[in-house]
Design a protein around this motif. Structure first.
Motif, mmCIF file in Angstrom:
data_model
loop_
_atom_site.group_PDB
_atom_site.id
_atom_site.type_symbol
_atom_site.label_atom_id
_atom_site.label_comp_id
_atom_site.label_asym_id
_atom_site.label_seq_id
_atom_site.Cartn_x
_atom_site.Cartn_y
_atom_site.Cartn_z
ATOM 1 N N CYS A 97 107.330 61.765 -26.100
ATOM 2 C CA CYS A 97 108.048 60.580 -25.616
ATOM 3 C C CYS A 97 109.550 60.838 -25.519
ATOM 4 O O CYS A 97 110.206 60.366 -24.592
ATOM 5 C CB CYS A 97 107.798 59.394 -26.549
ATOM 6 S SG CYS A 97 106.105 58.792 -26.503
ATOM 7 N N ARG A 98 110.081 61.556 -26.489
ATOM 8 C CA ARG A 98 111.527 61.772 -26.559
ATOM 9 C C ARG A 98 112.034 62.667 -25.434
ATOM 10 O O ARG A 98 113.054 62.371 -24.814
ATOM 11 C CB ARG A 98 111.912 62.377 -27.906
ATOM 12 C CG ARG A 98 113.423 62.604 -28.026
ATOM 13 C CD ARG A 98 113.848 63.212 -29.338
ATOM 14 N NE ARG A 98 113.597 62.277 -30.398
ATOM 15 C CZ ARG A 98 113.114 62.615 -31.591
ATOM 16 N NH1 ARG A 98 112.838 63.870 -31.855
ATOM 17 N NH2 ARG A 98 112.913 61.709 -32.511
ATOM 18 N N PRO A 130 122.920 57.117 -24.878
ATOM 19 C CA PRO A 130 122.013 56.117 -25.455
ATOM 20 C C PRO A 130 122.697 54.795 -25.797
ATOM 21 O O PRO A 130 122.132 53.728 -25.539
ATOM 22 C CB PRO A 130 121.472 56.803 -26.716
ATOM 23 C CG PRO A 130 121.561 58.260 -26.418
ATOM 24 C CD PRO A 130 122.797 58.413 -25.568
ATOM 25 N N PHE A 135 112.515 60.947 -22.060
ATOM 26 C CA PHE A 135 113.570 59.947 -22.208
ATOM 27 C C PHE A 135 114.944 60.603 -22.206
ATOM 28 O O PHE A 135 115.853 60.168 -21.501
ATOM 29 C CB PHE A 135 113.340 59.151 -23.500
ATOM 30 C CG PHE A 135 114.391 58.124 -23.759
ATOM 31 C CD1 PHE A 135 114.422 56.943 -23.039
ATOM 32 C CD2 PHE A 135 115.353 58.335 -24.730
ATOM 33 C CE1 PHE A 135 115.399 55.984 -23.280
ATOM 34 C CE2 PHE A 135 116.331 57.390 -24.978
ATOM 35 C CZ PHE A 135 116.352 56.216 -24.257
ATOM 36 N N GLU A 136 115.097 61.674 -22.970
ATOM 37 C CA GLU A 136 116.379 62.374 -23.030
ATOM 38 C C GLU A 136 116.725 63.003 -21.680
ATOM 39 O O GLU A 136 117.880 62.998 -21.263
ATOM 40 C CB GLU A 136 116.363 63.412 -24.143
ATOM 41 C CG GLU A 136 116.412 62.771 -25.517
ATOM 42 C CD GLU A 136 116.318 63.761 -26.672
ATOM 43 O OE1 GLU A 136 116.048 64.954 -26.437
ATOM 44 O OE2 GLU A 136 116.514 63.311 -27.819
ATOM 45 N N LEU A 176 117.989 60.202 -19.418
ATOM 46 C CA LEU A 176 119.372 59.858 -19.765
ATOM 47 C C LEU A 176 120.347 60.897 -19.211
ATOM 48 O O LEU A 176 121.388 60.547 -18.656
ATOM 49 C CB LEU A 176 119.545 59.742 -21.280
ATOM 50 C CG LEU A 176 118.957 58.526 -21.962
ATOM 51 C CD1 LEU A 176 119.165 58.615 -23.470
ATOM 52 C CD2 LEU A 176 119.555 57.248 -21.431
#
Length: 93
Positions: free
Chosen positions: A17-18, A32, A21-22, A25
Motif C-alpha cells: 500500500c505504501r 504528505p 502511495f509514495e 505523492l
C-alpha cells in the motif's frame, strides 16, 4: 495477538500500500502534510468535517488553517443558526 506478530503479519500488505502511495505523492510533487491540508480543506468545504476536526487533521493552529482556507477561496461556515447559538451561549438572547 501481540503487536509484534500483527506487524509481522501485515508487513507485506503495508509495503504494497505504501509504495504506490509514495510514488503518487512524488509524481504529484506534493508532500504528505500538504496532502493532509488539501484533504482537510476539501472535506471542510463539502461539510463532511467540522471546522475543529478539519483543523485538527492538518495539525495547524486556527490562523494558519484560516489562511489555508482563504488561499483556496473557501469560506468559514457560519450561518444564522450558528449566530443564534452563540448569542444564546453568551446569554445575549
Amino acid at each position: 495477538l501481540t503487536r509484534a506478530k500483527f506487524e509481522q503479519l501485515t508487513e507485506d500488505l503495508v509495503k504494497r500500500c505504501r509504495d504506490p502511495f509514495e510514488k503518487a505523492l512524488a509524481d504529484a510533487n506534493i508532500k504528505p502534510d500538504e496532502l493532509l491540508i488539501e484533504l482537510a480543506v476539501y472535506l471542510y468545504e463539502k461539510k463532511t468535517l467540522s471546522w475543529g476536526k478539519a483543523r485538527k487533521l492538518t495539525g495547524l493552529d486556527e490562523m494558519a488553517f484560516r489562511r489555508e482556507l482563504s488561499k483556496r477561496n473557501v469560506y468559514v461556515h457560519f450561518g444564522v443558526e450558528d449566530l443564534e447559538k452563540d448569542l444564546k451561549n453568551l446569554g445575549l438572547k
